[in-house]
Design a protein around this motif. Structure first.
Motif, PDB file in Angstrom:
ATOM      1  N   UNK A 211     -71.221 -20.196 -36.851  1.00 23.42           N
ATOM      2  CA  UNK A 211     -72.568 -20.486 -37.354  1.00 23.42           C
ATOM      3  C   UNK A 211     -72.872 -21.976 -37.247  1.00 23.42           C
ATOM      4  N   UNK A 212     -74.136 -22.308 -37.218  1.00 23.75           N
ATOM      5  CA  UNK A 212     -74.585 -23.688 -37.032  1.00 23.75           C
ATOM      6  C   UNK A 212     -73.908 -24.607 -38.040  1.00 23.75           C
ATOM      7  N   UNK A 213     -73.157 -25.617 -37.547  1.00 24.49           N
ATOM      8  CA  UNK A 213     -72.393 -26.517 -38.418  1.00 24.49           C
ATOM      9  C   UNK A 213     -72.452 -27.932 -37.865  1.00 24.49           C
ATOM     10  N   UNK A 214     -73.613 -28.608 -37.952  1.00 22.97           N
ATOM     11  CA  UNK A 214     -73.777 -29.927 -37.330  1.00 22.97           C
ATOM     12  C   UNK A 214     -72.924 -31.020 -37.945  1.00 22.97           C
ATOM     13  N   UNK A 215     -72.343 -30.788 -39.128  1.00 23.58           N
ATOM     14  CA  UNK A 215     -71.501 -31.800 -39.756  1.00 23.58           C
ATOM     15  C   UNK A 215     -70.101 -31.847 -39.152  1.00 23.58           C
ATOM     16  N   UNK A 216     -69.745 -30.860 -38.347  1.00 24.73           N
ATOM     17  CA  UNK A 216     -68.430 -30.810 -37.720  1.00 24.73           C
ATOM     18  C   UNK A 216     -68.542 -31.334 -36.288  1.00 24.73           C
ATOM     19  N   UNK A 217     -67.721 -32.322 -35.958  1.00 28.55           N
ATOM     20  CA  UNK A 217     -67.859 -32.967 -34.656  1.00 28.55           C
ATOM     21  C   UNK A 217     -66.512 -33.274 -34.024  1.00 28.55           C
ATOM     22  N   UNK A 218     -66.554 -33.741 -32.791  1.00 29.26           N
ATOM     23  CA  UNK A 218     -65.336 -34.091 -32.055  1.00 29.26           C
ATOM     24  C   UNK A 218     -64.536 -35.138 -32.823  1.00 29.26           C
ATOM     25  N   UNK A 219     -63.195 -34.999 -32.750  1.00 29.28           N
ATOM     26  CA  UNK A 219     -62.332 -35.910 -33.456  1.00 29.28           C
ATOM     27  C   UNK A 219     -61.843 -35.381 -34.786  1.00 29.28           C
ATOM     28  N   UNK A 220     -62.441 -34.274 -35.242  1.00 27.49           N
ATOM     29  CA  UNK A 220     -61.981 -33.628 -36.462  1.00 27.49           C
ATOM     30  C   UNK A 220     -61.032 -32.484 -36.103  1.00 27.49           C
ATOM     31  N   UNK A 221     -60.486 -31.828 -37.120  1.00 31.69           N
ATOM     32  CA  UNK A 221     -59.479 -30.797 -36.902  1.00 31.69           C
ATOM     33  C   UNK A 221     -59.940 -29.479 -37.502  1.00 31.69           C
ATOM     34  N   UNK A 222     -59.756 -28.405 -36.749  1.00 28.05           N
ATOM     35  CA  UNK A 222     -59.994 -27.045 -37.216  1.00 28.05           C
ATOM     36  C   UNK A 222     -58.668 -26.290 -37.166  1.00 28.05           C
ATOM     37  N   UNK A 223     -58.349 -25.585 -38.242  1.00 21.94           N
ATOM     38  CA  UNK A 223     -57.123 -24.788 -38.287  1.00 21.94           C
ATOM     39  C   UNK A 223     -57.452 -23.337 -37.972  1.00 21.94           C
ATOM     40  N   UNK A 236     -73.839 -28.356 -30.635  1.00 26.49           N
ATOM     41  CA  UNK A 236     -74.653 -27.726 -31.669  1.00 26.49           C
ATOM     42  C   UNK A 236     -76.002 -27.337 -31.067  1.00 26.49           C
ATOM     43  N   UNK A 237     -76.330 -26.077 -31.103  1.00 29.81           N
ATOM     44  CA  UNK A 237     -77.557 -25.562 -30.493  1.00 29.81           C
ATOM     45  C   UNK A 237     -78.526 -25.161 -31.598  1.00 29.81           C
ATOM     46  N   UNK A 238     -79.742 -25.707 -31.531  1.00 33.95           N
ATOM     47  CA  UNK A 238     -80.782 -25.353 -32.495  1.00 33.95           C
ATOM     48  C   UNK A 238     -82.075 -25.119 -31.722  1.00 33.95           C
ATOM     49  N   UNK A 239     -82.435 -23.867 -31.567  1.00 32.99           N
ATOM     50  CA  UNK A 239     -83.644 -23.492 -30.839  1.00 32.99           C
ATOM     51  C   UNK A 239     -84.658 -22.949 -31.836  1.00 32.99           C
ATOM     52  N   UNK A 240     -85.813 -23.592 -31.902  1.00 31.94           N
ATOM     53  CA  UNK A 240     -86.821 -23.213 -32.898  1.00 31.94           C
ATOM     54  C   UNK A 240     -87.574 -21.956 -32.518  1.00 31.94           C
ATOM     55  N   UNK A 241     -87.566 -21.623 -31.224  1.00 27.05           N
ATOM     56  CA  UNK A 241     -88.324 -20.462 -30.776  1.00 27.05           C
ATOM     57  C   UNK A 241     -89.801 -20.738 -30.599  1.00 27.05           C
ATOM     58  N   UNK A 242     -90.184 -22.026 -30.576  1.00 29.39           N
ATOM     59  CA  UNK A 242     -91.601 -22.372 -30.447  1.00 29.39           C
ATOM     60  C   UNK A 242     -92.173 -22.007 -29.088  1.00 29.39           C
ATOM     61  N   UNK A 243     -91.296 -21.761 -28.108  1.00 24.42           N
ATOM     62  CA  UNK A 243     -91.771 -21.373 -26.783  1.00 24.42           C
ATOM     63  C   UNK A 243     -91.822 -19.868 -26.624  1.00 24.42           C
ATOM     64  N   UNK A 244     -91.593 -19.159 -27.709  1.00 21.47           N
ATOM     65  CA  UNK A 244     -91.677 -17.702 -27.670  1.00 21.47           C
ATOM     66  C   UNK A 244     -90.364 -17.008 -27.379  1.00 21.47           C
ATOM     67  N   UNK A 245     -89.280 -17.778 -27.195  1.00 23.47           N
ATOM     68  CA  UNK A 245     -87.989 -17.179 -26.833  1.00 23.47           C
ATOM     69  C   UNK A 245     -87.202 -16.692 -28.040  1.00 23.47           C
ATOM     70  N   UNK A 246     -87.629 -17.047 -29.246  1.00 19.06           N
ATOM     71  CA  UNK A 246     -86.918 -16.625 -30.446  1.00 19.06           C
ATOM     72  C   UNK A 246     -86.025 -17.729 -30.977  1.00 19.06           C
ATOM     73  N   UNK A 247     -85.904 -17.809 -32.294  1.00 21.37           N
ATOM     74  CA  UNK A 247     -85.074 -18.844 -32.913  1.00 21.37           C
ATOM     75  C   UNK A 247     -83.589 -18.518 -32.736  1.00 21.37           C
ATOM     76  N   UNK A 248     -82.791 -19.566 -32.584  1.00 18.10           N
ATOM     77  CA  UNK A 248     -81.352 -19.378 -32.395  1.00 18.10           C
ATOM     78  C   UNK A 248     -80.638 -20.659 -32.802  1.00 18.10           C
ATOM     79  N   UNK A 249     -79.565 -20.528 -33.554  1.00 24.83           N
ATOM     80  CA  UNK A 249     -78.805 -21.703 -33.975  1.00 24.83           C
ATOM     81  C   UNK A 249     -77.324 -21.331 -34.080  1.00 24.83           C
TER      82      UNK A 249
END
Length: 259
Positions: A211-223, A236-249
């Motif tokens: 799920x959208x997690x913009x606070x997590x970035x390169x250089x950190x660790x995930x277990x 991090x992908x955040x698409x508002x859907x303003x072009x009619x394609x639908x929102x996606x994050x």
């Protein structure tokens, strides 16, 4: 982004972006003038652009003068090469050289390899960490069930990661890590510690979509389950859907293990 007369972006412009309101310098633009539309009474086209963190951008341009330093720090190297970024973690390097017409980021990458280190961006500052210390960080995310895409190939690793050797003042050979059969590269005037560092790298092991997690970035660790992995790349992908394609994050992480 949508562009009209009031929002045009040109090379060299500054753009504030991201959750930390970081200032970026535009280094490339691509205008799509054929894709035009009207919103209310305002016609607009679209444009895409590439930008670098403005406080670091100086290390990505060719040097007009040489920078040669000994017994210094990476923070001092960045400042000497035109960057104004703040550094909150650093380590000492023996020598650095970037000659006229060269791009500082290339010898910086070489020095990092020789010291077994990486550059990380914290959102407002840079920090320089050795790979061993990078992997010892507290995890920012834990995945109890392995739902990643595994990336494994010892064949490619042996082709892409060489071992290094040199000669000392007495003419004797000095070697880095040669526990596996690899390509061999000669590096003049290097000791065994540096040669071993040069074969210590992050190997891409997994891809994780979350799920959208913009606070997590390169250089950190995930277990993942019980194994820590360094985030090599975070998207991090955040698409508002303003072009009619639908929102996606969502967020996607490329995870590396220390080799």
């Amino acid at each position: 982004m949508r562009v009209d007369a009031s929002t045009a972006v040109s090379e060299g412009d500054s753009v504030i972006a991201g959750r930390d309101n970081v200032e970026f310098q535009v280094i490339k633009t691509h205008d799509n003038n054929n894709v035009s539309a009207v919103q209310g009474t305002r016609p607009y086209a679209t444009t895409s652009f590439i930008a670098a963190i403005k406080a670091c951008a100086g290390v990505s341009f060719q040097r007009k003068t040489a920078v040669i330093m000994t017994s210094t720090s990476l923070g001092a190297v960045y400042r000497a090469c035109g960057a104004s970024v703040q550094v909150n973690a650093d380590f000492t390097i023996d020598q650095f050289a970037c000659y006229v017409g060269n791009v500082p980021s290339i010898p910086i990458a070489q020095v990092l390899q020789e010291e077994g280190g990486v550059v990380c961006w914290t959102g407002q500052q840079l920090k320089f960490l050795r790979l061993d210390d990078l992997m010892k960080q507290t995890s920012v995310k834990r995945v109890d069930e392995d739902r990643t895409v595994d990336l494994q190939s010892s064949f490619l690793q042996r082709h892409e990661i060489p071992f290094f050797y040199s000669t000392d003042d007495s003419g004797n050979f000095a070697y880095g890590n040669r526990t596996k059969t690899r390509a061999a590269f000669y590096m003049p005037r290097q000791d065994a510690r540096t040669l071993a560092n040069m074969t210590k790298v992050l190997i891409m092991r997994k891809q994780l979509k979350s799920p959208y997690a913009p606070a997590i970035n390169a250089g950190q660790v995930i277990t993942v389950v019980d194994t820590p992995f360094a985030i090599v790349t975070a998207a991090h992908v955040y698409q508002t859907g303003s072009d009619g394609s639908g929102a996606n994050a969502y967020s996607k992480f490329w995870l590396g293990g220390l080799q």
